[in-house]
Design a protein around this motif. Structure first.
Motif, PDB file in Angstrom:
ATOM      1  N   TYR A   1       8.565   9.920  -4.499  1.00 57.85           N
ATOM      2  CA  TYR A   1       7.531   8.885  -4.369  1.00 57.85           C
ATOM      3  C   TYR A   1       6.258   9.496  -3.783  1.00 57.85           C
ATOM      4  CZ  TYR A   1       5.108   5.207  -1.740  1.00 57.85           C
ATOM      5  OH  TYR A   1       4.153   4.390  -1.182  1.00 57.85           O
ATOM      6  N   GLY A   2       6.398  10.281  -2.726  1.00 58.36           N
ATOM      7  CA  GLY A   2       5.247  10.902  -2.070  1.00 58.36           C
ATOM      8  C   GLY A   2       4.457  11.795  -3.009  1.00 58.36           C
ATOM      9  N   ALA A   3       5.156  12.515  -3.880  1.00 59.03           N
ATOM     10  CA  ALA A   3       4.475  13.395  -4.838  1.00 59.03           C
ATOM     11  C   ALA A   3       3.653  12.591  -5.845  1.00 59.03           C
ATOM     12  CB  ALA A   3       5.504  14.252  -5.566  1.00 59.03           C
ATOM     13  N   LEU A   4       4.093  11.386  -6.161  1.00 60.65           N
ATOM     14  CA  LEU A   4       3.368  10.536  -7.111  1.00 60.65           C
ATOM     15  C   LEU A   4       2.205   9.784  -6.465  1.00 60.65           C
ATOM     16  CD1 LEU A   4       6.416   9.008  -9.021  1.00 60.65           C
ATOM     17  CD2 LEU A   4       4.832  10.773  -9.850  1.00 60.65           C
ATOM     18  N   VAL A   5       2.350   9.446  -5.202  1.00 59.41           N
ATOM     19  CA  VAL A   5       1.359   8.598  -4.528  1.00 59.41           C
ATOM     20  C   VAL A   5       0.043   9.325  -4.251  1.00 59.41           C
ATOM     21  CG1 VAL A   5       0.888   7.349  -2.384  1.00 59.41           C
ATOM     22  CG2 VAL A   5       3.027   7.020  -3.567  1.00 59.41           C
ATOM     23  N   GLY A   6       0.102  10.594  -3.910  1.00 60.71           N
ATOM     24  CA  GLY A   6      -1.121  11.338  -3.603  1.00 60.71           C
ATOM     25  C   GLY A   6      -2.177  11.223  -4.688  1.00 60.71           C
ATOM     26  N   PRO A   7      -1.839  11.518  -5.941  1.00 57.88           N
ATOM     27  CA  PRO A   7      -2.825  11.380  -7.015  1.00 57.88           C
ATOM     28  C   PRO A   7      -3.305   9.946  -7.232  1.00 57.88           C
ATOM     29  CG  PRO A   7      -1.031  12.800  -7.714  1.00 57.88           C
ATOM     30  CD  PRO A   7      -0.625  12.194  -6.398  1.00 57.88           C
ATOM     31  N   VAL A   8      -2.438   8.969  -7.030  1.00 61.71           N
ATOM     32  CA  VAL A   8      -2.840   7.561  -7.177  1.00 61.71           C
ATOM     33  C   VAL A   8      -3.894   7.214  -6.126  1.00 61.71           C
ATOM     34  CG1 VAL A   8      -2.071   5.155  -7.006  1.00 61.71           C
ATOM     35  CG2 VAL A   8      -0.643   6.831  -8.185  1.00 61.71           C
TER      36      VAL A   8
ATOM     37  N   GLY B   1      12.231   2.939  -5.089  1.00 64.10           N
ATOM     38  CA  GLY B   1      13.330   1.975  -5.164  1.00 64.10           C
ATOM     39  C   GLY B   1      13.835   1.579  -3.798  1.00 64.10           C
ATOM     40  N   ASP B   2      15.137   1.685  -3.622  1.00 71.83           N
ATOM     41  CA  ASP B   2      15.733   1.337  -2.339  1.00 71.83           C
ATOM     42  C   ASP B   2      15.937   2.572  -1.456  1.00 71.83           C
ATOM     43  OD1 ASP B   2      17.842   2.560  -3.639  1.00 71.83           O
ATOM     44  OD2 ASP B   2      19.218   0.866  -3.458  1.00 71.83           O
ATOM     45  N   GLY B   3      15.160   3.614  -1.723  1.00 68.59           N
ATOM     46  CA  GLY B   3      15.243   4.838  -0.931  1.00 68.59           C
ATOM     47  C   GLY B   3      14.693   4.692   0.478  1.00 68.59           C
ATOM     48  N   ALA B   4      13.910   3.624   0.704  1.00 73.26           N
ATOM     49  CA  ALA B   4      13.368   3.364   2.048  1.00 73.26           C
ATOM     50  C   ALA B   4      13.133   1.872   2.198  1.00 73.26           C
ATOM     51  CB  ALA B   4      12.060   4.117   2.260  1.00 73.26           C
ATOM     52  N   GLU B   5      13.221   1.423   3.432  1.00 72.89           N
ATOM     53  CA  GLU B   5      12.879   0.035   3.780  1.00 72.89           C
ATOM     54  C   GLU B   5      11.594   0.102   4.579  1.00 72.89           C
ATOM     55  OE1 GLU B   5      14.578  -3.545   6.587  1.00 72.89           O
ATOM     56  OE2 GLU B   5      15.934  -1.948   5.967  1.00 72.89           O
ATOM     57  N   ARG B   6      10.561  -0.615   4.104  1.00 71.65           N
ATOM     58  CA  ARG B   6       9.244  -0.517   4.733  1.00 71.65           C
ATOM     59  C   ARG B   6       8.654  -1.895   4.999  1.00 71.65           C
ATOM     60  NH1 ARG B   6       5.341   2.691   1.051  1.00 71.65           N
ATOM     61  NH2 ARG B   6       5.591   0.823  -0.170  1.00 71.65           N
ATOM     62  N   ASP B   7       7.770  -1.922   5.965  1.00 74.37           N
ATOM     63  CA  ASP B   7       6.873  -3.051   6.179  1.00 74.37           C
ATOM     64  C   ASP B   7       5.521  -2.547   5.692  1.00 74.37           C
ATOM     65  OD1 ASP B   7       5.101  -4.947   7.112  1.00 74.37           O
ATOM     66  OD2 ASP B   7       5.727  -4.820   9.195  1.00 74.37           O
TER      67      ASP B   7
END
Length: 98
Positions: A22-29, A83-89
């Motif tokens: 997820y982190g690798a995809l978010v940077g460019p976004v 997905g369900d790899g982390a629970e976040r607020d």
């Protein structure tokens, strides 16, 4: 115009590999939407009713850009990888007008 921010506190990380993907995809976004990471993990001290959690803060030029980036197809695809790899607020908030 007020800046916009993504603020996320991770209550639990269930799958570090999914979080990394997820982190690798978010940077460019974030970059494509004019955003920049102000906080991305790091050391945390929690006070009062706070919890010691991984915290992420991303700044965008405006609240509208922050919201549009969150709602974008590219970011939604990144969320699907997490997905369900982390629970976040997680939330999108408007900054203070100067």
């Amino acid at each position: 115009m007020a800046k916009g921010y993504w603020v996320a506190a991770y209550r639990a990380i269930h799958d570090p590999d999914r979080l990394a993907a997820y982190g690798a995809l978010v940077g460019p976004v974030v970059s494509a939407a004019g955003g920049r990471f102000l906080v991305r993990g790091g050391e945390v001290y929690a006070f009062e009713a706070g919890l010691k959690q991984r915290t992420v803060v991303v700044e965008f030029p405006s609240f509208e850009q922050a919201l549009a980036a969150y709602q974008s197809e590219a970011y939604q695809a990144a969320l699907a990888v997490l997905g369900d790899g982390a629970e976040r607020d997680a939330r999108v908030v408007a900054g203070v007008n100067d």
